[in-house]
Design a protein around this motif. Structure first.
Motif, short mmCIF file in Angstrom:
data_model
loop_
_atom_site.label_atom_id
_atom_site.label_comp_id
_atom_site.label_asym_id
_atom_site.label_seq_id
_atom_site.Cartn_x
_atom_site.Cartn_y
_atom_site.Cartn_z
N TYR A 128 58.07 29.56 -71.28
CA TYR A 128 57.37 28.75 -72.28
C TYR A 128 58.35 27.89 -73.08
O TYR A 128 59.55 28.16 -73.09
CB TYR A 128 56.59 29.65 -73.25
CG TYR A 128 55.30 30.16 -72.63
CD1 TYR A 128 54.12 29.46 -72.77
CD2 TYR A 128 55.29 31.33 -71.88
CE1 TYR A 128 52.94 29.89 -72.19
CE2 TYR A 128 54.12 31.78 -71.29
CZ TYR A 128 52.95 31.05 -71.45
OH TYR A 128 51.79 31.47 -70.87
N ARG A 215 53.35 26.22 -71.57
CA ARG A 215 53.93 26.69 -70.31
C ARG A 215 54.94 25.65 -69.82
O ARG A 215 54.62 24.46 -69.74
CB ARG A 215 52.78 26.83 -69.30
CG ARG A 215 53.14 27.55 -68.04
CD ARG A 215 53.20 29.05 -68.25
NE ARG A 215 53.46 29.69 -66.97
CZ ARG A 215 54.67 29.83 -66.44
NH1 ARG A 215 55.74 29.43 -67.09
NH2 ARG A 215 54.81 30.41 -65.27
N SER A 216 56.14 26.10 -69.49
CA SER A 216 57.14 25.18 -68.96
C SER A 216 56.60 24.63 -67.63
O SER A 216 56.09 25.38 -66.81
CB SER A 216 58.46 25.90 -68.67
OG SER A 216 58.83 26.65 -69.80
N PRO A 217 56.70 23.31 -67.45
CA PRO A 217 56.09 22.74 -66.25
C PRO A 217 56.80 23.21 -64.97
O PRO A 217 58.00 23.47 -64.98
CB PRO A 217 56.24 21.24 -66.44
CG PRO A 217 57.28 21.07 -67.48
CD PRO A 217 57.30 22.30 -68.32
N GLU A 218 56.04 23.27 -63.92
CA GLU A 218 56.58 23.69 -62.63
C GLU A 218 57.61 22.67 -62.14
O GLU A 218 58.64 23.01 -61.60
CB GLU A 218 55.43 23.79 -61.63
CG GLU A 218 55.79 24.35 -60.29
CD GLU A 218 54.56 24.50 -59.41
OE1 GLU A 218 54.61 25.30 -58.47
OE2 GLU A 218 53.54 23.81 -59.65
N GLY A 283 54.38 18.53 -64.48
CA GLY A 283 53.14 19.21 -64.16
C GLY A 283 53.26 20.04 -62.90
O GLY A 283 54.37 20.44 -62.52
N ALA A 284 52.10 20.27 -62.26
CA ALA A 284 52.09 20.98 -60.99
C ALA A 284 52.97 20.20 -60.00
O ALA A 284 52.92 18.97 -59.97
CB ALA A 284 50.68 21.10 -60.47
N ASP A 287 51.45 17.43 -57.82
CA ASP A 287 50.97 16.29 -58.58
C ASP A 287 52.11 15.46 -59.15
O ASP A 287 52.04 14.23 -59.18
CB ASP A 287 50.08 16.76 -59.73
CG ASP A 287 48.74 17.25 -59.24
OD1 ASP A 287 48.56 17.28 -58.00
OD2 ASP A 287 47.89 17.60 -60.07
N GLN B 248 51.12 28.23 -63.02
CA GLN B 248 51.44 26.80 -63.04
C GLN B 248 50.24 25.97 -62.60
O GLN B 248 50.38 24.85 -62.13
CB GLN B 248 52.64 26.52 -62.12
CG GLN B 248 53.93 27.12 -62.62
CD GLN B 248 54.47 26.41 -63.86
OE1 GLN B 248 53.87 25.44 -64.33
NE2 GLN B 248 55.58 26.89 -64.38
N VAL B 250 47.98 24.48 -64.28
CA VAL B 250 47.63 23.36 -65.17
C VAL B 250 46.11 23.18 -65.22
O VAL B 250 45.58 22.11 -64.93
CB VAL B 250 48.32 22.04 -64.75
CG1 VAL B 250 48.32 21.06 -65.92
CG2 VAL B 250 49.76 22.28 -64.32
N THR B 276 46.01 16.06 -53.69
CA THR B 276 46.57 17.39 -53.88
C THR B 276 45.58 18.41 -54.40
O THR B 276 45.86 19.61 -54.43
CB THR B 276 47.75 17.34 -54.88
OG1 THR B 276 47.27 16.76 -56.10
CG2 THR B 276 48.89 16.50 -54.34
#
Ligand SMILES: Cc1cc2nc3c(=O)[nH]c(=O)nc-3n(C[C@H](O)[C@H](O)[C@H](O)COP(=O)(O)OP(=O)(O)OC[C@H]3O[C@@H](n4cnc5c(N)ncnc54)[C@H](O)[C@@H]3O)c2cc1C
Ligand SMILES: Cc1cc2nc3c(=O)[nH]c(=O)nc-3n(C[C@H](O)[C@H](O)[C@H](O)COP(=O)(O)OP(=O)(O)OC[C@H]3O[C@@H](n4cnc5c(N)ncnc54)[C@H](O)[C@@H]3O)c2cc1C
Lengths: 486, 444
Positions: A128, A215-218, A283-284, A287, B248, B250, B276
């Motif tokens: 986080y 949440r820390s992005p992926e 983000g993911a 994406d 993750q 989102v 996606t």
């Protein structure tokens, strides 16, 4: 004994002698915040260590009718933490405890003096972080962030401090400690958090803060793009937004700002660029890759002559280093400078830049532009040499004219640095008397005596008067037995 | 600080004729009519219904109301005017439907200025033409943007975009005494002055009447998917929620729907590029299957409990209550969700009231619907049972709606932190207590 000496005595016995500074030399070290040309030495400096002590200090001030000003790390750029000559400066630098990192509730609870980046450091191992990321985040305090509703480069996607505070233990200007909100959402009643955040110390002091952790992005993808001109870079930004993309950040620097950053931190920005964009997408993972490709395409289509993609964290840090050090870097190319903070509707960017250039040329004052291009938050750096006769005044004029331009284009006189002492006089250009009067109703509700950071934000204080239906006791000065001393 | 002494109320009596003249002068004769039983708010039939068609007319109306000490209840679509305790008195309903329409939509700035009486559906339709939206994914026919802001509720996508509080960047409103005030502006980033928009959001028409609001907008997503899993127990439902929010994925929304009997459905909404989205939905589905499996009490005959869809479930964004029923909002810290759901069950069992829970499990804010005809005593009992536990999950329990009469007999709001500050704010904004007096927390 003077009333202030008496107050010092009272606080010394309540908080311990190390918490109270009355030595003139040591008091002077607090005479200004990040806007260093405003200077006032406070009558007393107090450094509480807990919210309860903070409340004790405020209660003592309230009892004596003594004005007080909160100070976090003193990085504010609008003179918000400028002390009051007859007042107490309440410094939170001994309130640096992270009370709790609570990943399963996605919250952190911190004392107000905790440094912004320390929250992210503590939350990092759980995956986080604390989203508001002002460029000053290695130093500035969360309490200061709350007071200024600070943002950062990534507020384009993640919002400002106001969107990330879910609870406050608040010391009212009467010295009461009230808990508003917490880890759960939607506390019943008026949204007091919504006005406390951004109140610049004028409605009381944050004693403890509950913030949302993100949440820390992926995946994070960062791009540096060089353009011939700010117009070309601006067109790329429009194309990105117009395509429905929401990058985490879009930052722009013009040639002069690039030159300064290059001189200071050797960030290796594209040579000869008239403008650079720093664009970050997160983000993911799938994406982010997809959106990043789109961003690169829009940059290319609008004439980017160089695209540099950060391959790893080190390269990403280097790209950001140039941007984040831009304010200080200007010191390399000019002895003195004013950091301005104004906002325009993003679509007015080309016009705003053209007119800033015209103002600069007409006054013979150089202006370097660094800004959050995604949301139209400009930070023109107005350069001057104080040693040269009349330059400071001309720089001041250009800086003021830029604010007028922001208002004319439908924007704001401040996007993140706040009004403080510096811009109170500009408030009437943006708001009507009725608007300002209405805002001050809130002030009167919280602080009818006007003791909490007086003289900031509003050009003229409103007389709160007697509120119908409320018992009016003896004046607090009288009841405190100090009425004739002040 | 209780309600004001009634003996202190002004004794001026204005004749109905002169009142009507004064109000028609304010809003125009054709925009004023006498109130009828269909206009009643909380059992009070208003003397007049005014329909100002401009901010200036609204301001004149409020000035007249202050002059004659008339209590004013603002209204929008009137879809939820019954919510909340009855006002102490109602003289005028100020209907804002005549103040409708988009004032300015600059697509490139992702900002819209809209009049408060505009129906949300109309606004969304206008924005959709530019590929944009106000990021509240509810379709609530008749509801106006002013009414939505004033009630301060939220739809499923608050997890991803915040509530209207976070999307409101400016407002023009009229104070009780008729003063027209602005707050915020037309740019998203703006810290000049206090953010009064946040104060007005969720103020239930007790601080001022909204005339215009400014929202930040978001692009419409290229694609959306809904992933649904079921859970038989509160702990199972909570495990699903944690599996999403700690991942993750989102997610833009994590909603729960739990009918009185039967398991909870947990539905997650994803948005993103078409290329996606199916892979993301499948990955999330697998994750939920694992989480669900570890909580399954009996094998499910090999059938997957996970459902992927490109349509929202029928209950999406709807309140879990039928007309005449009771609606309660209960909030919790995220990881205490099982405690709250367990308390619903226990209270429901003890009172014999069938409770339907639904809402934003991913942020800890749920609605609880009780059937029409629920006995007031049983409802009060259920509410106090829930409130007895709030200390364990640090949330609140608020009764939003119920049959006329019931809301007056129970404590709709429960304990309110900071109430004294709120009362002081109300006293400053509305010293004569003419704006929806008595509707809000602590008798505000
Ligand atoms: C190099 C540099 C870069 C910057 N970049 C950004 C940026 O990107 N974005 C941005 O938003 N800002 C930026 N700033 C401005 C500044 O860092 C922020 O406003 C920051 O939030 C101030 O925090 P502080 O602890 O230094 O507060 P201070 O300067 O000590 O105080 C600021 C204001 O907050 C009040 N205050 C402090 N603590 C409390 C409290 N506990 N309760 C109530 N009021 C309190 C003070 O009275 C004062 O009005 C930058 C500043 C510098 C010097
Ligand atoms: C079937 C249905 C389901 C719904 N489900 C949800 C849901 O799940 N989540 C959600 O967030 N919303 C939901 N809504 C929308 C919402 O609950 C109400 O419809 C909305 O709050 C009221 O809008 P309105 O214009 O009808 O306001 P009204 O019912 O007329 O008024 C609502 C309140 O706002 C005040 N008010 C109205 N206009 C103003 C104004 N201009 N200025 C100041 N105060 C004003 C009134 O005094 C009153 O207190 C739903 C609506 C419907 C019809």
């Amino acid at each position: 004994m003077t009333p202030m000496a008496a107050l010092a005595e009272t606080l010394r016995s309540a908080l311990g002698s190390e918490a109270v500074i009355d030595d003139p030399q040591r008091r002077r070290t607090y005479e200004c915040d990040g806007l260093a040309h405003y200077k006032v030495t406070p009558a007393l400096v107090v450094l509480p260590t807990t919210a309860a002590e903070l409340a004790t200090v405020v209660r003592a001030c309230a009892a004596g009718g003594v004005p007080f000003v909160a100070r976090g790390s003193g990085t504010g750029l609008s003179g918000g933490a400028l002390p009051h000559a007859d007042g107490v400066l309440i410094v939170t630098s001994r309130m640096r405890r992270i009370v709790e990192i609570d990943p399963s509730n996605q919250r952190a609870v911190v004392e107000p003096g905790v440094v912004n980046l320390d929250v992210t450091r503590a939350a990092g191992p759980y995956g986080y972080y604390f989203a508001p990321d002002p460029s000053s985040q290695q130093v500035c305090s969360v309490g200061g962030n709350v007071a200024e509703n600070s943002g950062g480069a990534h507020c384009l996607k993640y919002g400002f401090t106001a969107n990330h505070v879910t609870g406050l233990r608040w010391v009212t200007p009467q010295g009461d400690l009230v808990a508003i909100g917490g880890k759960a959402p939607d506390p019943p009643g008026y949204d007091l958090l919504g006005v406390m955040v951004g109140s610049e110390g004028t409605l009381g002091i944050a004693g403890e803060i509950t913030v949302r952790l993100t949440r820390s992005p992926e995946a994070v993808r960062t791009l540096l793009a060089g353009f011939e001109s700010t117009d070309a870079a601006g067109a790329a930004v429009s194309a990105i937004i117009g395509a429905g993309l929401v990058p985490a950040a879009i930052e722009m620097m013009d040639a002069l700002a690039i030159e300064a950053a290059e001189a200071a931190v050797h960030c290796g920005y594209p040579a000869g660029a008239g403008a650079v964009l720093v664009v970050e997408v997160d983000g993911a993972a799938a994406d982010a890759t997809h959106e990043f490709d789109d961003v690169m395409r829009h940059c290319e289509e609008h004439g980017a002559f160089e695209l540099r993609v950060a391959a790893d964290d080190r390269e990403r840090a280097l790209i950001w280093k140039g941007r984040k050090s831009a304010f200080a870097a200007v010191g390399r190319i000019s002895p003195d400078y004013i950091v301005q903070d104004g906002v325009i509707p993003r679509t007015a960017l080309p016009e705003a830049l053209r007119r800033i250039a015209a103002l600069s040329a007409a006054a013979g004052v150089r202006v370097a532009n660094v800004f959050h291009a995604g949301d139209g938050n400009l930070h023109p750096l107005v350069l001057f040499d104080d040693a040269e006769e009349g330059q400071a005044e001309r720089a001041e004029e250009v800086s003021g004219a830029i604010l007028d331009l922001c208002i004319e284009l439908g924007g704001s006189i401040t996007g993140e640095h706040g009004v403080g002492s510096d811009k109170a006089r500009y408030m009437p250009r943006m708001f009507s008397d009725d608007d300002l009067d209405t805002m001050q109703l809130v002030r009167c509700a919280f602080d009818p005596e006007g003791l909490s950071n007086p003289g900031k934000v509003f050009p003229t204080p409103r007389l709160c008067g007697e509120v119908p239906g409320r018992r009016s006791g003896p004046h607090p000065l009288v009841s405190a037995g100090v009425a004739d001393s002040f | 600080m209780g309600p004001p002494d009634p003996s202190a109320a002004p004794s001026t009596v204005s004749s109905p004729g002169s009142l009507a003249a004064s109000l028609s002068e304010a809003v125009g004769t054709e925009h004023l009519r006498l109130g009828g039983s269909g206009d009643a708010v909380g059992g009070f039939v208003p003397r007049f219904v005014a329909r100002p068609v401009s901010t200036a007319a609204l301001s004149a109306l409020m000035r007249a109301a202050t002059r004659h000490d008339l209590a004013v209840v603002p209204s929008g679509g009137g879809t939820r005017l019954s919510w909340g305790p009855a006002p102490e008195r109602v003289d005028v309903v100020a209907n804002t439907k005549g103040m409708a329409g988009v004032v300015e939509h600059v697509a490139g700035d992702l900002v819209v200025v809209v009049r408060a009486g505009t129906a949300l559906d109309d606004l969304q339709a206008a924005l959709a033409r530019a590929g944009q939206r106000l990021a509240v994914d509810g379709h609530w026919p008749g509801a106006t943007v002013g009414g939505l802001v004033a009630h301060g509720l939220s739809g499923p996508s608050r997890l991803g975009f915040g509530t209207l509080r976070d999307l409101l960047i400016g407002a023009t409103f009229v104070r009780a005494d008729g003063t027209v005030a602005h707050t915020g502006g037309k740019v998203v980033k703006n810290v000049a002055g206090y953010d009064l928009g946040k104060l007005l959001h969720g103020s239930w028409g007790t601080l001022g009447v909204l005339a215009e609001v400014v929202f930040r907008l978001h692009p419409r997503p290229p694609a959306s998917r809904w992933v649904t899993a079921t859970a038989g127990t509160p702990a199972g439902a909570s495990a699903l929620v944690q599996a999403v929010v700690q991942s993750q994925a989102v997610a833009v929304a994590v909603e729960l729907d739990r009918p009185p009997q039967g398991p909870a459905a947990l539905t997650v909404m994803l948005e993103g590029p078409s290329a996606t989205i199916d892979a993301r939905a499948a990955a999330l589905g697998a994750r939920l299957a694992t989480a669900a499996h570890s909580f399954a009490t009996s094998p499910r005959n090999g059938s997957s409990p996970i459902c992927l869809s490109d349509l929202a479930p029928p209950w999406w964004g709807r309140l879990p209550v039928d007309p005449g029923g009771v609606l309660i909002r209960a909030t919790t810290e995220l990881d205490a969700l099982p405690l709250l759901l367990g308390a619903f069950d226990a209270a429901s069992e003890a009172t014999g009231l069938a409770a339907h829970a639904r809402g934003s499990a991913g942020v800890g804010s749920l609605m609880l619907g009780l059937p029409a005809g629920a006995a007031p005593d049983a409802v009060a009992d259920l509410v106090s049972r829930l409130r007895a536990g709030t200390g364990r999950w640090n949330g609140s329990v608020v009764v939003l709606d119920g049959p006329p009469g019931m809301l007056g007999t129970l404590d709709a709001w429960g304990p309110v932190a900071g109430l004294e500050l709120m009362q002081r704010v109300k006293e400053q904004f509305d010293p004569g207590r003419i704006l929806s007096p008595g509707r809000f927390v602590g008798g505000i």
